[in-house]
Design a protein around this motif. Structure first.
Motif, short mmCIF file in Angstrom:
data_model
loop_
_atom_site.label_atom_id
_atom_site.label_comp_id
_atom_site.label_asym_id
_atom_site.label_seq_id
_atom_site.Cartn_x
_atom_site.Cartn_y
_atom_site.Cartn_z
N GLN A 1 88.73 -37.96 23.21
CA GLN A 1 88.03 -39.62 22.97
C GLN A 1 87.07 -39.57 24.07
N PRO A 2 85.74 -39.73 24.42
CA PRO A 2 84.28 -39.80 25.18
C PRO A 2 84.96 -40.81 26.57
N ARG A 3 85.07 -39.91 27.42
CA ARG A 3 85.47 -40.61 28.72
C ARG A 3 84.57 -42.18 29.02
N TYR A 4 83.33 -42.09 28.49
CA TYR A 4 82.17 -43.02 29.19
C TYR A 4 81.34 -43.48 28.14
N VAL A 5 81.79 -44.40 27.38
CA VAL A 5 80.37 -45.19 26.23
C VAL A 5 79.40 -46.15 26.94
#
Length: 65
Positions: A8-12
């Motif tokens: 999953q992306p760490r920062y959106v």
């Protein structure tokens, strides 16, 4: 086996909303956002050069005299 094969992306980043406008014909409200640019690949080198510079002339990269 891992449950989630794709990380999953760490920062959106949250979109920066600069205004909203009601639709003139009864539709949904229009939201205006500012496009965010990603950090350049050389941001680390730029920060290091700024950190190591003694004077602002050192940041120019030229022979300022």
């Amino acid at each position: 086996m891992a449950r989630n094969a794709v990380r999953q992306p760490r920062y959106v980043p949250v979109p920066k909303v600069i205004g909203t406008q009601p639709d003139l014909f009864g539709g949904p409200t229009i939201t205006h956002e500012v496009a965010r640019r990603p950090l350049p690949q050389t941001w680390g080198r730029t920060l290091l050069r700024y950190h190591l510079a003694d004077t602002m002339a050192d940041l120019d990269g030229g022979n300022a005299q």
